[in-house]
Design a protein around this motif. Structure first.
Motif, PDB file in Angstrom:
ATOM      1  N   THR A  55      87.396  36.666  61.837  1.00  0.00           N
ATOM      2  CA  THR A  55      86.938  35.334  62.250  1.00  0.00           C
ATOM      3  C   THR A  55      86.538  34.497  61.043  1.00  0.00           C
ATOM      4  O   THR A  55      85.872  34.985  60.135  1.00  0.00           O
ATOM      5  CB  THR A  55      85.789  35.446  63.279  1.00  0.00           C
ATOM      6  N   TYR A  56      87.001  33.274  61.039  1.00  0.00           N
ATOM      7  CA  TYR A  56      86.752  32.380  59.895  1.00  0.00           C
ATOM      8  C   TYR A  56      87.041  30.954  60.348  1.00  0.00           C
ATOM      9  O   TYR A  56      87.573  30.736  61.445  1.00  0.00           O
ATOM     10  CB  TYR A  56      87.667  32.767  58.715  1.00  0.00           C
ATOM     11  N   ALA A  57      86.696  29.987  59.487  1.00  0.00           N
ATOM     12  CA  ALA A  57      87.011  28.582  59.755  1.00  0.00           C
ATOM     13  C   ALA A  57      87.985  28.102  58.699  1.00  0.00           C
ATOM     14  O   ALA A  57      87.822  28.409  57.513  1.00  0.00           O
ATOM     15  CB  ALA A  57      85.735  27.753  59.708  1.00  0.00           C
ATOM     16  N   LEU A  64      90.248  27.800  53.448  1.00  0.00           N
ATOM     17  CA  LEU A  64      88.885  28.263  53.748  1.00  0.00           C
ATOM     18  C   LEU A  64      87.856  27.499  52.922  1.00  0.00           C
ATOM     19  O   LEU A  64      86.694  27.398  53.290  1.00  0.00           O
ATOM     20  CB  LEU A  64      88.752  29.748  53.382  1.00  0.00           C
ATOM     21  N   SER A  65      88.286  27.045  51.760  1.00  0.00           N
ATOM     22  CA  SER A  65      87.361  26.331  50.871  1.00  0.00           C
ATOM     23  C   SER A  65      88.179  25.465  49.920  1.00  0.00           C
ATOM     24  O   SER A  65      89.392  25.654  49.765  1.00  0.00           O
ATOM     25  CB  SER A  65      86.482  27.310  50.092  1.00  0.00           C
ATOM     26  N   LEU A  66      87.509  24.520  49.293  1.00  0.00           N
ATOM     27  CA  LEU A  66      88.172  23.573  48.387  1.00  0.00           C
ATOM     28  C   LEU A  66      88.798  24.273  47.196  1.00  0.00           C
ATOM     29  O   LEU A  66      89.836  23.841  46.693  1.00  0.00           O
ATOM     30  CB  LEU A  66      87.151  22.542  47.894  1.00  0.00           C
ATOM     31  N   GLY A  96      84.059  39.695  51.254  1.00  0.00           N
ATOM     32  CA  GLY A  96      84.414  40.191  49.933  1.00  0.00           C
ATOM     33  C   GLY A  96      83.415  39.717  48.888  1.00  0.00           C
ATOM     34  O   GLY A  96      82.636  38.781  49.113  1.00  0.00           O
ATOM     35  N   ALA A  97      83.512  40.357  47.713  1.00  0.00           N
ATOM     36  CA  ALA A  97      82.609  39.988  46.621  1.00  0.00           C
ATOM     37  C   ALA A  97      82.785  38.521  46.238  1.00  0.00           C
ATOM     38  O   ALA A  97      81.812  37.849  45.868  1.00  0.00           O
ATOM     39  CB  ALA A  97      82.890  40.873  45.405  1.00  0.00           C
ATOM     40  N   GLY A  98      84.029  38.000  46.346  1.00  0.00           N
ATOM     41  CA  GLY A  98      84.268  36.596  45.994  1.00  0.00           C
ATOM     42  C   GLY A  98      83.408  35.665  46.830  1.00  0.00           C
ATOM     43  O   GLY A  98      82.849  34.684  46.329  1.00  0.00           O
ATOM     44  N   ALA A 123      81.279  46.019  41.514  1.00  0.00           N
ATOM     45  CA  ALA A 123      79.852  45.644  41.507  1.00  0.00           C
ATOM     46  C   ALA A 123      79.615  44.360  40.702  1.00  0.00           C
ATOM     47  O   ALA A 123      78.748  44.300  39.844  1.00  0.00           O
ATOM     48  CB  ALA A 123      78.989  46.789  40.973  1.00  0.00           C
ATOM     49  N   ARG A 124      80.385  43.313  41.048  1.00  0.00           N
ATOM     50  CA  ARG A 124      80.221  42.064  40.290  1.00  0.00           C
ATOM     51  C   ARG A 124      79.242  41.116  40.964  1.00  0.00           C
ATOM     52  O   ARG A 124      78.840  40.116  40.380  1.00  0.00           O
ATOM     53  CB  ARG A 124      81.567  41.391  40.052  1.00  0.00           C
ATOM     54  N   TRP A 125      78.853  41.395  42.199  1.00  0.00           N
ATOM     55  CA  TRP A 125      77.890  40.524  42.890  1.00  0.00           C
ATOM     56  C   TRP A 125      76.492  40.793  42.316  1.00  0.00           C
ATOM     57  O   TRP A 125      75.978  41.908  42.433  1.00  0.00           O
ATOM     58  CB  TRP A 125      77.926  40.790  44.391  1.00  0.00           C
TER      59      TRP A 125
END
Ligand SMILES: NC(=O)C1=CN([C@@H]2O[C@H](COP(=O)(O)OP(=O)(O)OC[C@H]3O[C@@H](n4cnc5c(N)ncnc54)[C@H](O)[C@@H]3O)[C@@H](O)[C@H]2O)C=CC1
Ligand SMILES: Nc1nc(O)c(N)c(N[C@@H]2O[C@H](COP(=O)(O)O)[C@@H](O)[C@H]2O)n1
Length: 276
Positions: A55-57, A64-66, A96-98, A123-125
């Motif tokens: 589920t997403y917009a 999903l994003s600019l 996701g981490a992104g 482990a980049r977050w």
């Protein structure tokens, strides 16, 4: 004496109307009481994977994003209320981490909060005391996140303490997929093993596209996509899974079946199941 400035400000709706909920209901996982009783029953053949709702917009140009790393509001207030309704009907919410890095998301619900799960093989977050998901968990408005990291990834002990202080943790998992990604089968097996009967996958682009591509899309139980009446333009993070070939060697589009359209304010919500 009350003045105009002391009047309550309009807020986004906190409830999702029942006539809309009844349209979405068939695409939801079984209610927790049903799934938990069936999983504890010795007579049922439980699947090793949770129910997955994707589920997403997205915009009219499937964005999903600019741009990667840019938090972009697409859902109107009614659709946002639906998101909180959906979150309350799942045991887990996965990004996701992104997305964790870009959005600093809350990943909670004003109703009943799911367990936030972040796929973060390297482990980049940089999760810290001020991360929204941590603040909300500390305030009792959400749950501590589980962060799936590569089995050989060294995690920062400060971040580990932050997670564990709010009931979250790092979960090591071997990244057996391409480019250091996890295999969906492994992710979902672990989450089910940890007690999640249902997971909503919210994004972002890499996560959605990898899950929509066959054969991984066999794990997707239902899709609930909000479409906002806007074009974000080129350069956005788009939903567009890699093309795969069918048995005849020709491109095999991924298609939805059992489709319901539900107008919500200025948005429209598309529900369906992946056609097999
Ligand atoms: N409109 C909406 O509903 C949503 C929008 N977004 C937007 O999406 C953007 C982030 O998307 P992306 O940059 O594509 O990042 P992403 O959120 O999809 O994260 C990708 C990362 O997840 C990890 N990962 C581990 N296993 C994976 C697997 N099997 N498949 C895919 N990824 C795996 C990798 O570290 C990879 O770099 C942000 O701008 C965010 O605002 C995110 C969620 C929902
Ligand atoms: N449903 C929906 N509509 C949008 O317009 C969005 N940008 C998103 N993004 C997802 O929601 C997360 C942020 O919301 P919270 O802070 O958790 O309430 C974001 O990280 C995306 O997963 N979703």
């Amino acid at each position: 004496m009350s003045t105009q400035s002391q009047q309550p400000q309009p807020q986004e709706p906190l409830t999702f109307p029942s006539h809309h909920a009844s349209l979405i209901q068939p695409y939801l996982p079984p209610p927790p009481s049903v799934s938990s009783s069936s999983s504890s029953s010795s007579t049922t053949t439980a699947t090793p994977f949770p129910h997955v709702t994707l589920t997403y917009a997205h915009s009219l140009d499937a964005a999903l994003s600019l741009a990667p790393g840019v938090r972009t509001t697409l859902s109107g207030p009614q659709s946002k209320a639906m998101t909180h309704f959906l979150r309350a009907h799942h045991d887990g919410i996965l990004v996701g981490a992104g997305t964790a890095v870009a959005d600093d998301p809350g990943l909670n619900s004003r109703l009943v909060s799911p367990r936030p799960v972040v796929l973060d093989p390297r482990a980049r977050w940089d999760v810290h005391e001020g991360s929204r998901v941590v603040v909300l968990a500390r305030e009792g408005k959400g749950l501590g996140p589980w962060v799936l990291v590569g089995s050989r990834t060294v995690v920062d002990e400060g971040r580990r303490r932050v997670l564990e202080a709010v009931g979250g943790r790092y979960i090591p998992l071997e990244a057996k997929g391409e480019r250091g990604r996890f295999k969906w089968e492994d992710v979902l097996r672990v989450l089910k093993g940890e007690g999640l009967e249902s997971v909503m996958v919210e994004g972002g682009g890499e996560v959605i596209n990898s899950l929509l591509a066959p054969p991984e899309n066999r794990f997707v139980g239902s899709v609930i996509a909000t479409i906002a009446p806007t074009w974000l333009g080129q350069g956005g993070v788009v939903v567009s899974p890699p093309r795969t070939a069918g048995e005849d060697g020709k491109p095999a589009p991924v298609r939805l079946t059992d489709v319901t359209w539900c107008p919500l304010g200025e948005d429209v919500v598309l529900c369906g199941r992946i056609s097999r």
